[in-house]
Design a protein around this motif. Structure first.
Motif: not given
Length: 436
Positions: A115-122, A9-26
């Motif tokens: 897919s359109r969110i990812m295309a927007y951020f790419l 719960h201490d990990l905080k990221i933004d939406f764009q990072t979550a979209v592309f990273n998909s799943m945290p390393q933990d």
């Protein structure tokens, strides 16, 4: 929008990072730090809004300022360009038809939006984005069509050999271009495990830009909330207020989105999680013991999940309080024999052809009504796929009643192209690193 990992719960990221990273390393899943509650004036007047208008209101509340208003509206108008109508069976019962998108399954909502969110951020000239997805049936087809031709992306779909229907398989394996399919000699859980191993592999992540198109990706979950609010809007127009949703549940992303919508203010009395023989969640709600099992093959193949990834999200929505979840979510399981009988019963009573997943959701409505009868309740069970995708399930009389969409006729003219592979991570990793 800020998100945390369900494992940290201490990990905080933004939406764009979550979209592309998909799943945290933990190996947790991303969830919103704050869940906005929509204003009551909007909720009480849902019947005055169209599906795209509802989608924009919900998405903008969640995403906040991550995407400018005009851009977000354009994304939604492009992605959600088909209907999700309620079909009335009787005075108290409706089917929410979610199969009117291009792949004929509810997952078009999530896949097209994502897919359109990812295309927007790419950005131009960025490293190729490799999208990995495991499918038990419908996810793969929706993702394939959602990403087909999206620049600077490549999609790799893993599916279990012999455990998807012919039409589902063609939707995975006949696209070419930036879409490729791997036929795994194993179960959906094996496919999902390979994808999760890839995300946790340091070498792969150092050499490739990996992301997921499964419902573990938060961008898949958000658009699935849209049709719950839109269903309520349609019921308001019909004068209905006390609503029970029955959701066919496999990886529990669909009902997870409904519960997220509930936390945002969706006026709903009860959820029902309807499962097939893969009954991890019903057993947990009954016993308090969460014990996964290897998935077993059923006629409702998109629900053949023994270890549902999204259950951790549902528990997070309710602070891991099982009793709270148990109060809001009732859960029942059904056999293939019961499913086939339900398909026949629905046709006999209502002249309506339901796919096996839809039939299971209807069965759960019948069981809930017997246990919790209320004259005020209106029941909505979700139809997650077009029945034409399951031709082997129906007898000749029922099969003759199914209208075959034109895209299916065109699909049958195409050839299957897939790479056969054992459920072996070393082989999968080598494929990812060496194939073009």
């Amino acid at each position: 929008m800020k998100l945390y990992s369900t494992n940290n719960h201490d990990l905080k990221i933004d939406f764009q990072t979550a979209v592309f990273n998909s799943m945290p390393q933990d190996k947790g899943l991303y969830m919103p730090v704050e869940i906005p509650v929509l204003d009551q004036d909007f909720i009480q007047h849902l019947d005055q809004y169209t599906l795209p208008e509802i989608a924009y209101k919900v998405a903008s509340a969640l995403l906040q300022d991550d995407i400018p208003a005009a851009d977000l509206k354009a994304i939604i108008d492009d992605a959600i360009n088909f209907e999700a109508p309620l079909h009335q069976l009787n005075e108290k019962t409706y089917v929410l038809e979610l199969f009117h998108g291009p792949s004929l399954a509810f997952k078009d909502f999530g896949a097209r939006f994502m897919s359109r969110i990812m295309a927007y951020f790419l950005k131009d000239n960025e490293q190729l984005l490799d999208v990995l997805v495991a499918t038990s049936g419908d996810t793969g087809g929706a993702v394939a069509l959602g990403f087909l031709g999206v620049p600077n992306t490549r999609v790799t779909i893993l599916y279990p050999k012999g455990k998807v229907s012919e039409i589902q398989e063609l939707q995975l394996c006949s696209n070419g271009h930036n879409i490729r399919a791997i036929e795994i000699d194993g179960t959906f859980d094996d496919c999902q495990h390979l994808v999760k191993q890839a995300f946790a592999d340091e070498e792969l992540n150092s050499k490739m830009r990996l992301t997921s198109a499964n419902s573990i990706n938060i961008a898949r979950l958000i658009p699935q909330t849209f049709y719950y609010f839109n269903a309520i809007a349609q019921l308001f127009r019909a004068g209905k207020r006390e609503v029970v949703f029955s959701v066919p549940s496999g990886n529990f992303g669909n009902i997870g989105a409904g519960l997220l919508a509930y936390r945002m203010g969706l006026p709903v009395k009860q959820f029902i999680a309807a499962t097939n023989a893969n009954d991890t969640v019903p057993r947990f709600l009954e016993t308090g013991v969460y014990q996964t099992r290897p998935s077993v093959q059923t006629y409702a193949n998109a629900m053949d999940v023994g270890a549902p990834s999204n259950w951790v999200r549902i528990m997070a929505l309710f602070n891991d309080q099982r009793e709270q979840v148990k109060e809001l979510v009732k859960s029942y399981r059904y056999t293939d024999k019961q499913t086939v009988q339900a398909i026949a019963d629905i046709f006999q009573k209502f002249n309506y052809v339901a796919c096996p997943h839809t039939a299971i959701a209807w069965l759960a409505v019948q069981e809930y009504q017997q246990q919790h009868f209320s004259a005020e309740d209106t029941f909505v069970f979700l139809s997650t796929a077009h029945p034409c995708k399951f031709p082997d399930i129906f007898d000749a009389e029922l099969a003759a009643q199914i209208r075959i969409p034109e895209q299916v006729n065109e699909l049958k003219k195409k050839e299957k192209t897939a790479t056969a592979m054992q459920a072996d991570f070393a082989a999968f990793k080598t494929f990812l690193l060496t194939s073009n």
